[in-house]
Design an enzyme around this catalytic site. Sequence first.
Site, short mmCIF file in Angstrom:
data_model
loop_
_atom_site.label_atom_id
_atom_site.label_comp_id
_atom_site.label_asym_id
_atom_site.label_seq_id
_atom_site.Cartn_x
_atom_site.Cartn_y
_atom_site.Cartn_z
N TYR A 141 0.80 -1.21 0.00
CA TYR A 141 0.00 0.00 0.00
C TYR A 141 0.84 1.27 0.00
CZ TYR A 141 -3.95 -3.05 1.19
OH TYR A 141 -4.91 -4.02 1.19
N LYS A 191 3.82 -15.72 2.97
CA LYS A 191 3.89 -16.42 1.68
C LYS A 191 5.36 -16.65 1.34
CE LYS A 191 1.71 -18.20 -1.90
NZ LYS A 191 0.95 -19.47 -1.73
N ASP A 223 -2.56 -18.69 2.05
CA ASP A 223 -3.66 -19.39 1.37
C ASP A 223 -4.25 -20.49 2.25
OD1 ASP A 223 -1.18 -20.55 1.08
OD2 ASP A 223 -1.37 -20.98 -1.06
N ASP A 247 -5.42 -7.14 5.63
CA ASP A 247 -6.61 -6.48 5.11
C ASP A 247 -7.63 -7.52 4.66
OD1 ASP A 247 -8.36 -4.60 4.14
OD2 ASP A 247 -7.03 -3.80 2.60
N ASP A 251 -11.18 -9.20 7.11
CA ASP A 251 -12.56 -9.16 6.61
C ASP A 251 -13.16 -10.56 6.56
OD1 ASP A 251 -12.48 -6.45 6.37
OD2 ASP A 251 -12.78 -6.37 4.21
#
Length: 371
Positions: A141, A191, A223, A247, A251
């Site tokens: 970001y 990852k 994942d 992020d 959610d």
Amino acid sequence: MAERILALPGDGIGPEVVAEALRALEAAAAWAGLALEVEFELVGGASIEARGTPLADGVLARARDCRAVLLGAVGGPAWDALPVAERPERGLLQLRRELGLFANLRPASVFPALASASTLRPEVTRGIDLLVVRELTGGLYFGEPRGRSTEAGLRSARNTMVYDESEIARIARVAFAAARGRRRQLTHVHKANVLEVSQLWVEVVEEVAKDFADVSLQHQLVDSCAMLLVRDPARFDVLLTGNLFGDILSDEAAMITGSLGMLPSASLGGGGLGLYEPVHGSAPDIAGRDLANPLAAILSAAMLLEHSLAQPAAAQRLRRAVAAALDSGARTADLLPEAAPGEAGASGEAGALGCRAMGDLVLAELAKLPD
């Protein structure tokens, strides 16, 4: 002296939920003997319309002079055509960055009264009580270089995921400290099988772990973590993630508990200043219609009491009032079975309380609690 709080209602349903959160915050603070001085400012789309920028310099200055910031929501389709750097969301990102709020805490737990609100089976959601600790001021970001270009007639775009070891170590310490105060289990999400950045995260997290020998550490690929959050969410205590992964996973965790309208968050830095906001978005389709769920904003106010005002008893009292309101059977539209999953509110469901009415009920339950 009164504690100064900066309210940034923002866009969409932000003003509605912030109004209810402030009522609850002031009542809980009064019980604790605290006087509050609440100031209001603009952020996001509201600031763009009034000042031509998603975050004015004066707002940053006022935020730095306050003990805490309570924010509603930013964004909406009215500003989607603007360049990315000029959209409402950039105001929120800038606020976090300029205030040094590098640690985002997003608790996700299931209120017993809402056990059936999740799209997962009750036996899967029972016992969920996890905390996502997300790094907030680095990664994709904010990394450079970034941007779009056209070369040889082909459009291209690039973003850069970059972290240094100091950024990783400071957020890891926040996560380990949080785990130490909970069930002493930390899961680092990464990852590292394909990303050099994640490989550095694994190294640094392992180094920080030496100072927290009483906390159990495991590493989990992002994942497979996403899969396990759906299959066995109760297994997790604290999840430590970078900006992008946090992020997304926070959610997902929110929806596991039943609704985005129930999840609070705190963004913290090195000092006492914190920014508190509900996880849900601005929901412009229901803005101004008294249909929003204010409970995530109210629970964000509880986190404000705990982290910035050092009033854990008042924070717990406010959470108990929310639980009592839900135990009474009260529901906003997003918490009814007929509501679309994840919506902060939807029109037309019989028996749903409006935003103001739910706020009234929480205040009533707060007043009934024994001292």
